[in-house]
Design an enzyme around this catalytic site. Structure first.
Site, PDB file in Angstrom:
ATOM      1  N   HIS A 451       0.903  -1.207  -0.098  1.00  0.00           N
ATOM      2  CA  HIS A 451      -0.187   0.011  -0.083  1.00  0.00           C
ATOM      3  C   HIS A 451       0.880   1.191  -0.120  1.00  0.00           C
ATOM      4  O   HIS A 451       0.425   2.449  -0.512  1.00  0.00           O
ATOM      5  CB  HIS A 451      -0.971  -0.093   1.124  1.00  0.00           C
ATOM      6  CG  HIS A 451      -2.122  -0.777   0.998  1.00  0.00           C
ATOM      7  ND1 HIS A 451      -2.517  -1.832   0.819  1.00  0.00           N
ATOM      8  CD2 HIS A 451      -3.276  -0.113   0.336  1.00  0.00           C
ATOM      9  CE1 HIS A 451      -3.709  -2.179   0.451  1.00  0.00           C
ATOM     10  NE2 HIS A 451      -4.238  -1.382   0.126  1.00  0.00           N
ATOM     11  N   ARG A 558     -12.616   4.855  -2.124  1.00  0.00           N
ATOM     12  CA  ARG A 558     -12.244   4.088  -1.144  1.00  0.00           C
ATOM     13  C   ARG A 558     -12.770   4.848   0.296  1.00  0.00           C
ATOM     14  O   ARG A 558     -12.098   5.611   0.973  1.00  0.00           O
ATOM     15  CB  ARG A 558     -10.522   3.637  -0.913  1.00  0.00           C
ATOM     16  CG  ARG A 558     -10.020   2.907  -2.153  1.00  0.00           C
ATOM     17  CD  ARG A 558      -8.597   2.636  -1.382  1.00  0.00           C
ATOM     18  NE  ARG A 558      -8.034   1.808  -2.562  1.00  0.00           N
ATOM     19  CZ  ARG A 558      -7.334   1.651  -3.698  1.00  0.00           C
ATOM     20  NH1 ARG A 558      -7.056   2.968  -4.104  1.00  0.00           N
ATOM     21  NH2 ARG A 558      -6.908   0.618  -4.399  1.00  0.00           N
ATOM     22  N   ARG A 594     -17.719   2.779  -2.746  1.00  0.00           N
ATOM     23  CA  ARG A 594     -17.555   1.375  -2.181  1.00  0.00           C
ATOM     24  C   ARG A 594     -17.788   1.576  -0.698  1.00  0.00           C
ATOM     25  O   ARG A 594     -17.191   2.309   0.150  1.00  0.00           O
ATOM     26  CB  ARG A 594     -16.114   1.116  -2.439  1.00  0.00           C
ATOM     27  CG  ARG A 594     -15.728  -0.407  -1.965  1.00  0.00           C
ATOM     28  CD  ARG A 594     -14.557  -1.112  -2.262  1.00  0.00           C
ATOM     29  NE  ARG A 594     -13.443  -0.397  -1.441  1.00  0.00           N
ATOM     30  CZ  ARG A 594     -12.331  -0.522  -1.683  1.00  0.00           C
ATOM     31  NH1 ARG A 594     -11.704  -1.716  -2.693  1.00  0.00           N
ATOM     32  NH2 ARG A 594     -11.272  -0.245  -0.892  1.00  0.00           N
ATOM     33  N   GLU A 690     -13.004  -9.504  -6.328  1.00  0.00           N
ATOM     34  CA  GLU A 690     -11.414  -9.729  -5.679  1.00  0.00           C
ATOM     35  C   GLU A 690     -11.365 -11.188  -5.211  1.00  0.00           C
ATOM     36  O   GLU A 690     -10.378 -11.464  -4.649  1.00  0.00           O
ATOM     37  CB  GLU A 690     -11.533  -8.818  -4.416  1.00  0.00           C
ATOM     38  CG  GLU A 690     -11.408  -7.422  -4.689  1.00  0.00           C
ATOM     39  CD  GLU A 690     -11.928  -6.574  -3.674  1.00  0.00           C
ATOM     40  OE1 GLU A 690     -12.995  -6.615  -3.454  1.00  0.00           O
ATOM     41  OE2 GLU A 690     -11.135  -5.694  -3.063  1.00  0.00           O
ATOM     42  N   ASN A 713      -5.835  -6.060  -7.358  1.00  0.00           N
ATOM     43  CA  ASN A 713      -4.825  -6.127  -6.242  1.00  0.00           C
ATOM     44  C   ASN A 713      -5.067  -7.638  -5.401  1.00  0.00           C
ATOM     45  O   ASN A 713      -4.236  -8.318  -5.037  1.00  0.00           O
ATOM     46  CB  ASN A 713      -4.939  -5.211  -5.281  1.00  0.00           C
ATOM     47  CG  ASN A 713      -4.461  -3.783  -6.119  1.00  0.00           C
ATOM     48  OD1 ASN A 713      -4.111  -3.747  -7.333  1.00  0.00           O
ATOM     49  ND2 ASN A 713      -5.100  -2.640  -5.604  1.00  0.00           N
ATOM     50  N   ASP A 714      -6.214  -7.644  -4.961  1.00  0.00           N
ATOM     51  CA  ASP A 714      -6.643  -8.693  -3.983  1.00  0.00           C
ATOM     52  C   ASP A 714      -6.772  -9.863  -4.673  1.00  0.00           C
ATOM     53  O   ASP A 714      -6.619 -10.877  -4.239  1.00  0.00           O
ATOM     54  CB  ASP A 714      -8.013  -8.312  -3.187  1.00  0.00           C
ATOM     55  CG  ASP A 714      -7.625  -7.498  -2.200  1.00  0.00           C
ATOM     56  OD1 ASP A 714      -6.821  -7.854  -1.106  1.00  0.00           O
ATOM     57  OD2 ASP A 714      -8.421  -6.361  -1.758  1.00  0.00           O
ATOM     58  N   ARG A 724      -0.161  -9.520  -0.821  1.00  0.00           N
ATOM     59  CA  ARG A 724       0.017  -8.356  -1.697  1.00  0.00           C
ATOM     60  C   ARG A 724       1.193  -7.502  -1.004  1.00  0.00           C
ATOM     61  O   ARG A 724       1.859  -6.775  -1.847  1.00  0.00           O
ATOM     62  CB  ARG A 724      -1.167  -7.535  -2.005  1.00  0.00           C
ATOM     63  CG  ARG A 724      -2.006  -6.999  -0.716  1.00  0.00           C
ATOM     64  CD  ARG A 724      -3.390  -6.642  -0.941  1.00  0.00           C
ATOM     65  NE  ARG A 724      -3.435  -4.884  -1.472  1.00  0.00           N
ATOM     66  CZ  ARG A 724      -4.482  -4.564  -1.849  1.00  0.00           C
ATOM     67  NH1 ARG A 724      -5.576  -5.274  -1.291  1.00  0.00           N
ATOM     68  NH2 ARG A 724      -4.252  -3.370  -2.331  1.00  0.00           N
ATOM     69  N   CYS A 761     -10.449  -1.949 -11.301  1.00  0.00           N
ATOM     70  CA  CYS A 761      -9.847  -0.731 -10.404  1.00  0.00           C
ATOM     71  C   CYS A 761      -8.677  -0.948  -9.795  1.00  0.00           C
ATOM     72  O   CYS A 761      -8.382  -0.478  -8.729  1.00  0.00           O
ATOM     73  CB  CYS A 761     -10.801  -0.362  -9.721  1.00  0.00           C
ATOM     74  SG  CYS A 761     -11.688  -1.403  -8.543  1.00  0.00           S
TER      75      CYS A 761
HETATM   76  C1  PEP Z   1      -8.399  -4.113  -5.351  1.00  0.00           C
HETATM   77  O1  PEP Z   1      -8.026  -5.244  -4.382  1.00  0.00           O
HETATM   78  O2  PEP Z   1      -7.793  -4.366  -6.296  1.00  0.00           O
HETATM   79  C2  PEP Z   1      -8.674  -3.105  -4.894  1.00  0.00           C
HETATM   80  C3  PEP Z   1      -8.831  -1.893  -5.834  1.00  0.00           C
HETATM   81  O3  PEP Z   1      -9.035  -2.699  -3.484  1.00  0.00           O
HETATM   82  P1  PEP Z   1      -7.807  -2.361  -2.561  1.00  0.00           P
HETATM   83  O4  PEP Z   1      -6.660  -1.973  -3.244  1.00  0.00           O
HETATM   84  O5  PEP Z   1      -8.373  -1.028  -1.898  1.00  0.00           O
HETATM   85  O6  PEP Z   1      -8.058  -3.498  -1.453  1.00  0.00           O
HETATM   86 MG    MG Z   2      -9.380  -4.860  -2.533  1.00  0.00          MG
END
Ligand code: PEP
Ligand code: MG
Length: 838
Positions: A451, A558, A594, A690, A713-714, A724, A761
């Site tokens: 992150h 977010r 979201r 996800e 990402n997830d 991640r 996204c």
């Molecule tokens: C993801 O998981 O790709 C996502 C956009 O959500 P976050 O990164 O906020 O977990």
């Molecule tokens: Mg996510």
């Protein structure tokens, strides 16, 4: 603090513990012995329901509440519990303090005996004496030495005589970097929780014995991989302590196999990972190397100095605990555990004993603290292993944090500028960097999908991670040239090299301004397929930037940014106001709100959550919201109110099953009814994908949603079982892996059965090498960090949808992520990727 049963007129009891659940359970156990009689017992434990720590003001309040005029006996667990209790006594007025006894009894046994004695009408001193002798039954039963005999001051003697009944053992350290901060912290933690006195020494080097409960002392043993460590344990739980140590050693102190990359950097920075594109040239700024000036600080009254220091340590402990909780959520438990070492240092009885001695000897709090920590660092400097020597950096970080707190040094004094060079950054630290002052970031460790890396990209700060520990040796002020697109780092660049970097920066700036000039225009492929390019937004400022960068919508808001780091959840009105402010900043473009995406790995202080062994597989996202329906109901109400005035999409995160989606949708229907103006005309409802199972079930979900948004990402982390934020598996968790791409394609196929839109996204949407693939699968919306919008629009304009579909089909058949990249690179216009996210 929580009151338990009370008995008017009896001696009051206060339980001080690092853990609130532990204290409450101990009280419940003690009250089992009362058979209907009542004693006033107060708990002052933990910083909140889930965060370990002790707090003097909480203890003061507990003492005041427990005191019915007959006096109060305070029972404590260990370490800072004692210091905080002492501080509380200093803060109380003299009369009240005179009625209090701090009792050295073991917490559980002592509490049980004290509760029984107090309920029988014993006076304060009798209760305390009874509690202090509470171990007698256990020791005589086990034939162990008495508590006082079992606690000789062995630490002071270099080679102490064996205690009666002492047990010994030897283990070999298999951790690649020896007993460094995290394994040592694990060892100390294990020892400190047991009623045993444990000494260890490095048998291989023939070191002196040190207490295993002192992190600062253990660190000085210089234990390397393969070294033999000898342990001696005495006391009630000696056997258990020794067993635990041997078991921990056999498990490499729970360090992941192959070592933890954060703590196991390469020797040189030859393979840095490009993380956020762009070029920066500037002097090195290191958060750990800025010296804090202590000249001119005079010592006051020792009691006052000690109190100020205790308060500063408590404040730093609190903030490290918060950062740790956040880091656990954002980068995972294994990496967040580095903060345990910091917490243990703040709690280290040996270190604090030294500081106290210095303060009592007339030093100022700042000088005493600084000198005591430096003494430990000096011991470390004699350790032969360079890696262990580098642990001095941990000590320096903790020393400086306390000094800053003590001296009130915050804000611009410490504001980073130039090229920030650090071991790693927490997401909070990354979020605080000012892009107008920081021209680049170079991290010795870290992962490009962590992150903190996402935040650096989002803030447009050229960044390189995984540069290796050697980069930390570059002196502050040295000129560094950094290319976040290629990962190139040059120390003290020659004028020619500087010129090369500047020329590249100028080229990027030209392309960026061209892309910016076209940013407001829609993005159509060469053959006329419209692709919406939206922005991922985590604040009103982000929304403003998104509008400036030409985003067609906010494809992901977010909302958790509103819920974190505060004492209470925002109420409906506050949420509504912020969502409206975001919509306004975006000039009426669609906002995709979201619902709250937090969970066991990103705890909310005001929402008690059980600790989870695998928080990424636990109560996160929609699961947590459904388990706390009032929280979700309030959020949906705020969203529906806004949706009556602004085109709004409501999106549910981390959906795995149709039942979850249906339950969430029912709650949305309830919110619509509650607002009472009918369904907002422009409201759309969708879900994030996800979870791999959700991707494969897209056809099942499709009739119930207007859109899917793929959170790569997830999705990548779950599809490839690669956390991640864990740099050790950063190369496995690659969104270009054909396995992940197949899941994206499955979503598109499922969505096509009803015509639901598919968006992406996750971070990969901002990588222009993925644009053709995603469009080729049928994705029609990309939501990216705001600064990437113009470049991704530009990339879309260069595509042909049919060629993209052919490329995407070929990628599905590829053997691995690199083959996919090769395929894409063959199809990309030369140098196209340089423009992304600039
Ligand atoms: C993801 O998981 O790709 C996502 C956009 O959500 P976050 O990164 O906020 O977990
Ligand atoms: Mg996510």
């Amino acid at each position: 603090m929580r009151p338990h049963d009370e008995q008017a007129g009896s001696v009051g009891l206060v339980v001080v513990s690092h853990s609130r659940p532990l204290a409450n359970a101990a009280v419940a156990l003690a009250q089992e012995m009362l058979h209907g009689r009542r004693v006033r017992v107060q708990v002052a434990a933990g910083l909140d329901d889930t965060t370990f720590g002790t707090d003097a003001t909480q203890i003061m309040a507990a003492i005041a509440a427990a005191d019915q005029g007959q006096g109060v006996v305070v029972l404590m667990d260990l370490g800072s519990a004692l210091l905080s209790a002492e501080l509380a006594l200093e803060l109380l007025d003299e009369d009240a303090a005179a009625r209090v006894v701090l009792c050295p009894a073991p917490l559980v046994e002592g509490l049980i005996v004290a509760t029984v004695a107090a309920s029988a009408g014993a006076g304060r001193d009798e209760v305390a004496a009874e509690a202090t002798g509470a171990l007698a039954g256990k020791t005589s039963h086990l034939g162990a030495p008495t508590a006082s005999a079992a606690a000789p001051d062995l630490a002071a003697a270099p080679d102490p005589a064996p205690a009666p009944g002492e047990l010994t053992g030897v283990f070999t350290v298999g951790n690649p970097h020896g007993l460094h901060a995290r394994p040592a912290a694990r060892l100390v933690q294990a020892v400190r929780t047991l009623d045993a006195q444990v000494l260890i020494r490095n048998r291989t080097t023939g070191s002196a014995w040190v207490p295993a409960g002192s992190l600062s002392k253990v660190a000085t043993l210089g234990v390397l991989s393969g070294h033999e460590v000898e342990a001696r344990a005495s006391g009630d739980e000696a056997r258990e302590a020794l067993d635990q140590l041997l078991r921990l050693a056999a498990r490499n102190f729970d360090e992941p196999a192959g070592g933890v990359v954060l703590d196991a950097p390469p020797a040189t920075f030859t393979a840095p990972i490009p993380t956020a594109p762009g070029v920066g040239i500037g002097p090195v700024w290191s958060p750990r190397l800025g010296p804090i000036d202590l000249t001119g600080i005079h010592a006051g009254d020792p009691a006052v100095e000690w109190r100020r220091l205790s308060e500063a340590i408590a404040a730093v402990r609190h903030s490290v605990s918060r950062v740790r909780a956040r880091a656990t959520r954002d980068i995972g438990e294994a990496e967040a555990a580095i903060f345990d070492a910091h917490l243990l240092l703040l709690d280290d009885p040996d270190l604090l004993g030294d500081v106290r001695g210095r303060v009592d000897g007339g030093q100022s709090a700042a000088a005493a603290w600084s000198a005591a920590v430096d003494a430990v660092s000096a011991d470390l400097a004699d350790v032969p292993d360079p890696y262990l020597r580098a642990r001095a950096a941990d000590l320096a970080a903790v020393r400086d944090a306390v000094l800053r707190e003590l001296l009130g040094l915050t804000g611009s004094d410490a504001a980073p500028t130039g090229v920030v060079v650090a071991g790693d950054l927490t997401p909070a630290e990354a979020a605080e960097l000012d892009p107008s002052r920081v021209v680049a970031v170079v991290l010795a460790h870290g992962a490009p999908t962590a992150h903190s890396a996402i935040l650096l990209r989002a803030r447009g700060i050229p960044s390189v991670v995984g540069a290796g520990a050697d980069v930390l040796d570059v002196a502050p002020g040295t000129l560094l040239a950094v290319d976040g697109g290629s990962g190139e780092i040059v120390i003290d660049p020659s004028p020619q090299v500087q010129e090369r970097f500047r020329a590249k920066a100028a080229g990027l700036a030209r392309r960026r301004s061209q892309a910016l000039a076209d940013a407001a225009a829609p993005a159509l492929t060469g053959d006329g397929v419209a692709i919406h390019v939206g922005a991922n937004v985590g604040s009103v400022d982000d929304a403003r930037l998104a509008a400036e960068c030409g985003a067609d919508l906010a494809g992901l808001v977010r909302t958790e940014f509103l819920f974190l780091d505060r004492a209470h959840a925002p109420d409906i009105d506050e949420q509504e106001a912020i969502y409206r402010a975001i919509a306004e900043a975006l000039g009426g473009r669609r906002i995709t709100l979201r619902t709250l995406d937090v969970g066991g790995d990103k705890p909310l202080g005001y929402l008690p959550m059980p600790a989870e062994a695998n928080p990424f597989l636990g109560l996160r996202g929609i699961r947590l919201s459904l388990a706390n329906p009032q929280l979700l109901a309030d959020q949906l109400l705020a969203m529906v109110r806004v949706a009556h005035d602004v085109p709004t999409s409501v999106m549910f995160p981390m959906v795995s099953t149709l039942d979850e989606l249906s339950a969430a949708r029912r709650m949305l229907d309830d919110a619509i009814k509650h607002v009472g103006m009918g369904t907002p005309p422009d409201l759309q409802v969708g879900m994030m994908v996800e979870v791999p199972a959700a991707a494969l079930k897209a056809r099942v979900f499709a009739p119930h949603v207007d859109f899917f948004s793929v959170g790569t990402n997830d999705l990548t982390q779950y599809a490839l079982a690669a956390e991640r934020g864990n740099p050790a598996v950063a190369d496995v968790g690659d969104p270009f892996d054909p396995g992940v791409l197949k899941l994206v394609e499955a979503v598109c196929r499922g969505a096509a059965t009803t015509g639901a839109t598919v968006a992406v996204c996750g971070e990969v949407a901002a990588d222009d090498r993925a644009t053709g693939l995603l469009v080729g699968f049928g994705v029609r919306e990309l939501s990216v960090t705001p600064r990437a919008v113009p470049a991704i629009k530009q990339r879309v304009r260069g595509l042909d949808s049919e060629e993209a579909a052919t490329l995407a089909g070929a990628a599905l058949a590829a053997a691995g992520a690199n083959t996919v990249r090769d395929l894409v690179d063959g199809a990309l216009p030369p140098d196209a990727s340089a423009v992304v996210a600039e």
